[in-house]
Design a protein around this motif. Sequence first.
Motif, PDB file in Angstrom:
ATOM      1  N   ASP A 101       0.797  -1.230   0.000  1.00 30.48           N
ATOM      2  CA  ASP A 101       0.000   0.000   0.000  1.00 30.48           C
ATOM      3  C   ASP A 101       0.830   1.281   0.000  1.00 30.48           C
ATOM      4  O   ASP A 101       0.344   2.319  -0.428  1.00 30.48           O
ATOM      5  CB  ASP A 101      -0.943   0.030   1.205  1.00 30.48           C
ATOM      6  N   SER A 102       2.055   1.226   0.478  1.00 27.12           N
ATOM      7  CA  SER A 102       2.824   2.457   0.587  1.00 27.12           C
ATOM      8  C   SER A 102       4.180   2.442  -0.125  1.00 27.12           C
ATOM      9  O   SER A 102       4.838   3.466  -0.210  1.00 27.12           O
ATOM     10  CB  SER A 102       3.042   2.796   2.066  1.00 27.12           C
ATOM     11  N   ILE A 103       4.609   1.321  -0.665  1.00 25.22           N
ATOM     12  CA  ILE A 103       5.916   1.213  -1.320  1.00 25.22           C
ATOM     13  C   ILE A 103       5.741   0.875  -2.803  1.00 25.22           C
ATOM     14  O   ILE A 103       5.017  -0.050  -3.156  1.00 25.22           O
ATOM     15  CB  ILE A 103       6.801   0.123  -0.667  1.00 25.22           C
ATOM     16  N   TYR A 104       6.437   1.640  -3.653  1.00 26.92           N
ATOM     17  CA  TYR A 104       6.422   1.432  -5.097  1.00 26.92           C
ATOM     18  C   TYR A 104       7.855   1.303  -5.589  1.00 26.92           C
ATOM     19  O   TYR A 104       8.757   1.945  -5.062  1.00 26.92           O
ATOM     20  CB  TYR A 104       5.786   2.630  -5.811  1.00 26.92           C
ATOM     21  N   ILE A 105       8.052   0.480  -6.618  1.00 23.20           N
ATOM     22  CA  ILE A 105       9.369   0.294  -7.214  1.00 23.20           C
ATOM     23  C   ILE A 105       9.333   0.848  -8.644  1.00 23.20           C
ATOM     24  O   ILE A 105       8.540   0.405  -9.474  1.00 23.20           O
ATOM     25  CB  ILE A 105       9.777  -1.203  -7.249  1.00 23.20           C
ATOM     26  N   PHE A 106      10.202   1.825  -8.897  1.00 24.42           N
ATOM     27  CA  PHE A 106      10.354   2.452 -10.209  1.00 24.42           C
ATOM     28  C   PHE A 106      11.573   1.833 -10.867  1.00 24.42           C
ATOM     29  O   PHE A 106      12.659   1.851 -10.295  1.00 24.42           O
ATOM     30  CB  PHE A 106      10.547   3.963 -10.015  1.00 24.42           C
ATOM     31  N   LYS A 107      11.406   1.244 -12.061  1.00 25.36           N
ATOM     32  CA  LYS A 107      12.509   0.590 -12.775  1.00 25.36           C
ATOM     33  C   LYS A 107      12.667   1.196 -14.154  1.00 25.36           C
ATOM     34  O   LYS A 107      11.731   1.184 -14.961  1.00 25.36           O
ATOM     35  CB  LYS A 107      12.218  -0.904 -12.941  1.00 25.36           C
ATOM     36  N   GLN A 108      13.856   1.705 -14.426  1.00 23.91           N
ATOM     37  CA  GLN A 108      14.169   2.208 -15.754  1.00 23.91           C
ATOM     38  C   GLN A 108      14.438   1.022 -16.660  1.00 23.91           C
ATOM     39  O   GLN A 108      15.225   0.149 -16.315  1.00 23.91           O
ATOM     40  CB  GLN A 108      15.384   3.127 -15.694  1.00 23.91           C
ATOM     41  N   LYS A 109      13.787   0.986 -17.813  1.00 21.67           N
ATOM     42  CA  LYS A 109      13.923  -0.155 -18.729  1.00 21.67           C
ATOM     43  C   LYS A 109      14.835   0.188 -19.903  1.00 21.67           C
ATOM     44  O   LYS A 109      16.005  -0.110 -19.900  1.00 21.67           O
ATOM     45  CB  LYS A 109      12.543  -0.586 -19.240  1.00 21.67           C
ATOM     46  N   GLU A 110      14.285   0.840 -20.916  1.00 16.66           N
ATOM     47  CA  GLU A 110      15.028   1.126 -22.146  1.00 16.66           C
ATOM     48  C   GLU A 110      15.182   2.622 -22.328  1.00 16.66           C
ATOM     49  O   GLU A 110      14.351   3.398 -21.884  1.00 16.66           O
ATOM     50  CB  GLU A 110      14.279   0.560 -23.355  1.00 16.66           C
ATOM     51  N   GLY A 111      16.264   3.005 -23.011  1.00 18.06           N
ATOM     52  CA  GLY A 111      16.472   4.408 -23.323  1.00 18.06           C
ATOM     53  C   GLY A 111      17.490   5.060 -22.407  1.00 18.06           C
ATOM     54  O   GLY A 111      18.365   4.403 -21.847  1.00 18.06           O
ATOM     55  N   SER A 112      17.347   6.346 -22.248  1.00 16.98           N
ATOM     56  CA  SER A 112      18.279   7.144 -21.447  1.00 16.98           C
ATOM     57  C   SER A 112      18.190   6.786 -19.972  1.00 16.98           C
ATOM     58  O   SER A 112      17.245   6.143 -19.533  1.00 16.98           O
ATOM     59  CB  SER A 112      17.961   8.634 -21.622  1.00 16.98           C
ATOM     60  N   THR A 113      19.158   7.249 -19.212  1.00 19.50           N
ATOM     61  CA  THR A 113      19.154   7.110 -17.759  1.00 19.50           C
ATOM     62  C   THR A 113      18.631   8.407 -17.159  1.00 19.50           C
ATOM     63  O   THR A 113      19.009   9.494 -17.607  1.00 19.50           O
ATOM     64  CB  THR A 113      20.588   6.841 -17.244  1.00 19.50           C
ATOM     65  N   VAL A 114      17.775   8.307 -16.162  1.00 19.90           N
ATOM     66  CA  VAL A 114      17.252   9.506 -15.518  1.00 19.90           C
ATOM     67  C   VAL A 114      18.388  10.214 -14.797  1.00 19.90           C
ATOM     68  O   VAL A 114      19.093   9.620 -13.982  1.00 19.90           O
ATOM     69  CB  VAL A 114      16.113   9.172 -14.527  1.00 19.90           C
ATOM     70  N   LYS A 115      18.571  11.494 -15.132  1.00 22.69           N
ATOM     71  CA  LYS A 115      19.556  12.342 -14.470  1.00 22.69           C
ATOM     72  C   LYS A 115      18.824  13.534 -13.884  1.00 22.69           C
ATOM     73  O   LYS A 115      17.904  14.074 -14.505  1.00 22.69           O
ATOM     74  CB  LYS A 115      20.613  12.817 -15.467  1.00 22.69           C
ATOM     75  N   PRO A 126      19.703   5.588  -9.767  1.00 22.05           N
ATOM     76  CA  PRO A 126      19.832   4.138  -9.972  1.00 22.05           C
ATOM     77  C   PRO A 126      18.716   3.634 -10.887  1.00 22.05           C
ATOM     78  O   PRO A 126      17.635   4.221 -10.938  1.00 22.05           O
ATOM     79  CB  PRO A 126      19.673   3.555  -8.572  1.00 22.05           C
ATOM     80  N   LYS A 127      18.976   2.538 -11.577  1.00 26.41           N
ATOM     81  CA  LYS A 127      17.973   1.959 -12.478  1.00 26.41           C
ATOM     82  C   LYS A 127      16.718   1.527 -11.720  1.00 26.41           C
ATOM     83  O   LYS A 127      15.619   1.541 -12.263  1.00 26.41           O
ATOM     84  CB  LYS A 127      18.552   0.755 -13.231  1.00 26.41           C
ATOM     85  N   THR A 128      16.867   1.123 -10.472  1.00 24.46           N
ATOM     86  CA  THR A 128      15.734   0.724  -9.640  1.00 24.46           C
ATOM     87  C   THR A 128      15.704   1.635  -8.418  1.00 24.46           C
ATOM     88  O   THR A 128      16.718   1.817  -7.749  1.00 24.46           O
ATOM     89  CB  THR A 128      15.879  -0.752  -9.198  1.00 24.46           C
ATOM     90  N   LEU A 129      14.544   2.207  -8.161  1.00 27.79           N
ATOM     91  CA  LEU A 129      14.405   3.176  -7.084  1.00 27.79           C
ATOM     92  C   LEU A 129      13.106   2.932  -6.330  1.00 27.79           C
ATOM     93  O   LEU A 129      12.072   2.673  -6.953  1.00 27.79           O
ATOM     94  CB  LEU A 129      14.381   4.573  -7.699  1.00 27.79           C
ATOM     95  N   GLU A 130      13.192   2.990  -5.009  1.00 27.41           N
ATOM     96  CA  GLU A 130      12.005   2.771  -4.184  1.00 27.41           C
ATOM     97  C   GLU A 130      11.371   4.114  -3.814  1.00 27.41           C
ATOM     98  O   GLU A 130      12.065   5.044  -3.416  1.00 27.41           O
ATOM     99  CB  GLU A 130      12.394   2.010  -2.919  1.00 27.41           C
ATOM    100  N   PHE A 131      10.058   4.184  -3.961  1.00 26.26           N
ATOM    101  CA  PHE A 131       9.292   5.373  -3.598  1.00 26.26           C
ATOM    102  C   PHE A 131       8.276   5.013  -2.522  1.00 26.26           C
ATOM    103  O   PHE A 131       7.750   3.903  -2.515  1.00 26.26           O
ATOM    104  CB  PHE A 131       8.534   5.926  -4.807  1.00 26.26           C
ATOM    105  N   LYS A 132       8.009   5.974  -1.639  1.00 27.06           N
ATOM    106  CA  LYS A 132       6.974   5.785  -0.616  1.00 27.06           C
ATOM    107  C   LYS A 132       5.802   6.704  -0.917  1.00 27.06           C
ATOM    108  O   LYS A 132       5.999   7.854  -1.323  1.00 27.06           O
ATOM    109  CB  LYS A 132       7.527   6.121   0.772  1.00 27.06           C
TER     110      LYS A 132
END
Length: 136
Positions: A101-115, A126-132
Amino acid sequence: MILMVLMAVPSFAQGENEAFKAYLYNDEYEVYLRINFYEQNIKIPGQELYGELPGYLGRKNHSFCWVMVSAEIESEKKATMTLVNDFGSEDLTASLTMKNDSIYIFKQKEGSTVKIPKDGKWQKLPKTLEFKRKKQ
Protein backbone atom coordinates in the motif's frame (compact mmCIF):
# COMPACT_ATOMS: atom_id res chain seq x y z
CA MET A 1 -29.80 -8.22 0.19
CA ILE A 2 -26.92 -8.28 2.70
CA LEU A 3 -24.82 -10.26 0.24
CA MET A 4 -25.36 -7.61 -2.46
CA VAL A 5 -24.27 -4.84 -0.09
CA LEU A 6 -21.14 -6.75 0.94
CA MET A 7 -20.22 -7.33 -2.71
CA ALA A 8 -20.56 -3.61 -3.48
CA VAL A 9 -18.32 -2.40 -0.61
CA PRO A 10 -14.95 -3.37 -2.22
CA SER A 11 -15.78 -1.46 -5.41
CA PHE A 12 -16.35 1.75 -3.43
CA ALA A 13 -13.10 1.28 -1.51
CA GLN A 14 -11.04 0.92 -4.70
CA GLY A 15 -12.07 4.36 -5.91
CA GLU A 16 -10.68 5.97 -2.75
CA ASN A 17 -7.29 4.23 -2.96
CA GLU A 18 -6.36 4.01 -6.62
CA ALA A 19 -2.85 2.57 -6.88
CA PHE A 20 -1.73 4.80 -9.75
CA LYS A 21 -3.14 8.09 -8.51
CA ALA A 22 -0.58 9.21 -5.95
CA TYR A 23 2.25 11.39 -4.74
CA LEU A 24 5.32 9.16 -4.27
CA TYR A 25 8.59 10.29 -2.71
CA ASN A 26 12.19 9.05 -2.42
CA ASP A 27 14.00 10.65 0.53
CA GLU A 28 17.52 9.59 -0.46
CA TYR A 29 17.52 11.35 -3.85
CA GLU A 30 14.85 13.96 -2.96
CA VAL A 31 12.78 13.06 -6.03
CA TYR A 32 9.08 12.46 -6.33
CA LEU A 33 6.46 11.13 -8.73
CA ARG A 34 3.14 12.90 -9.05
CA ILE A 35 0.89 10.56 -11.04
CA ASN A 36 -2.67 9.96 -12.10
CA PHE A 37 -2.70 7.23 -14.73
CA TYR A 38 -6.52 7.06 -14.64
CA GLU A 39 -7.63 10.58 -15.62
CA GLN A 40 -4.15 11.62 -16.88
CA ASN A 41 -4.85 15.17 -15.76
CA ILE A 42 -1.65 16.20 -13.96
CA LYS A 43 -0.28 19.66 -14.75
CA ILE A 44 3.34 20.50 -14.01
CA PRO A 45 3.51 23.69 -11.91
CA GLY A 46 5.17 26.48 -13.88
CA GLN A 47 5.15 24.34 -17.03
CA GLU A 48 1.43 24.26 -17.82
CA LEU A 49 2.21 24.52 -21.55
CA TYR A 50 2.61 20.73 -21.54
CA GLY A 51 -1.10 20.45 -20.71
CA GLU A 52 -2.60 17.52 -18.83
CA LEU A 53 -0.36 14.47 -18.47
CA PRO A 54 -0.25 11.09 -16.70
CA GLY A 55 2.37 12.58 -14.36
CA TYR A 56 5.96 13.62 -13.92
CA LEU A 57 9.14 12.94 -11.95
CA GLY A 58 10.41 16.02 -10.14
CA ARG A 59 13.10 17.01 -7.69
CA LYS A 60 12.52 18.74 -4.37
CA ASN A 61 13.04 22.53 -4.55
CA HIS A 62 13.80 22.46 -8.29
CA SER A 63 11.77 23.10 -11.44
CA PHE A 64 13.52 20.41 -13.52
CA CYS A 65 11.40 17.36 -14.29
CA TRP A 66 10.93 14.28 -16.43
CA VAL A 67 7.56 14.47 -18.19
CA MET A 68 5.42 11.34 -18.53
CA VAL A 69 4.12 11.46 -22.08
CA SER A 70 2.27 8.15 -21.82
CA ALA A 71 1.31 5.64 -19.15
CA GLU A 72 -0.45 2.29 -19.35
CA ILE A 73 -1.76 0.29 -16.43
CA GLU A 74 -0.88 -3.37 -17.03
CA SER A 75 -2.43 -4.82 -13.86
CA GLU A 76 -3.71 -3.56 -10.53
CA LYS A 77 -0.09 -3.46 -9.29
CA LYS A 78 2.00 -2.63 -12.38
CA ALA A 79 2.16 0.14 -14.96
CA THR A 80 4.59 1.20 -17.69
CA MET A 81 5.33 4.71 -18.83
CA THR A 82 7.37 6.75 -21.26
CA LEU A 83 9.25 9.75 -19.88
CA VAL A 84 11.02 12.64 -21.62
CA ASN A 85 13.25 15.18 -19.93
CA ASP A 86 11.92 18.73 -19.98
CA PHE A 87 14.48 19.69 -22.64
CA GLY A 88 13.09 16.97 -24.93
CA SER A 89 16.59 15.61 -25.55
CA GLU A 90 16.33 12.27 -23.71
CA ASP A 91 13.61 9.67 -23.24
CA LEU A 92 13.09 6.28 -21.63
CA THR A 93 10.54 3.66 -20.74
CA ALA A 94 10.06 2.60 -17.13
CA SER A 95 7.79 0.46 -15.00
CA LEU A 96 6.16 1.26 -11.69
CA THR A 97 5.19 -1.65 -9.46
CA MET A 98 3.18 -1.41 -6.28
CA LYS A 99 4.95 -3.57 -3.67
CA ASN A 100 2.35 -2.84 -0.98
CA ASP A 101 0.00 0.00 0.00
CA SER A 102 2.82 2.46 0.59
CA ILE A 103 5.92 1.21 -1.32
CA TYR A 104 6.42 1.43 -5.10
CA ILE A 105 9.37 0.29 -7.21
CA PHE A 106 10.35 2.45 -10.21
CA LYS A 107 12.51 0.59 -12.78
CA GLN A 108 14.17 2.21 -15.75
CA LYS A 109 13.92 -0.16 -18.73
CA GLU A 110 15.03 1.13 -22.15
CA GLY A 111 16.47 4.41 -23.32
CA SER A 112 18.28 7.14 -21.45
CA THR A 113 19.15 7.11 -17.76
CA VAL A 114 17.25 9.51 -15.52
CA LYS A 115 19.56 12.34 -14.47
CA ILE A 116 18.64 15.08 -12.03
CA PRO A 117 20.39 18.34 -11.18
CA LYS A 118 22.29 18.32 -7.89
CA ASP A 119 24.81 20.91 -6.71
CA GLY A 120 25.36 22.25 -10.25
CA LYS A 121 26.02 18.80 -11.73
CA TRP A 122 23.94 15.97 -13.21
CA GLN A 123 23.37 13.01 -10.92
CA LYS A 124 22.27 9.68 -12.43
CA LEU A 125 19.53 7.89 -10.54
CA PRO A 126 19.83 4.14 -9.97
CA LYS A 127 17.97 1.96 -12.48
CA THR A 128 15.73 0.72 -9.64
CA LEU A 129 14.40 3.18 -7.08
CA GLU A 130 12.01 2.77 -4.18
CA PHE A 131 9.29 5.37 -3.60
CA LYS A 132 6.97 5.78 -0.62
CA ARG A 133 3.41 6.95 -0.93
CA LYS A 134 2.79 10.31 0.75
CA LYS A 135 -0.50 12.04 1.49
CA GLN A 136 -1.25 14.70 -1.10
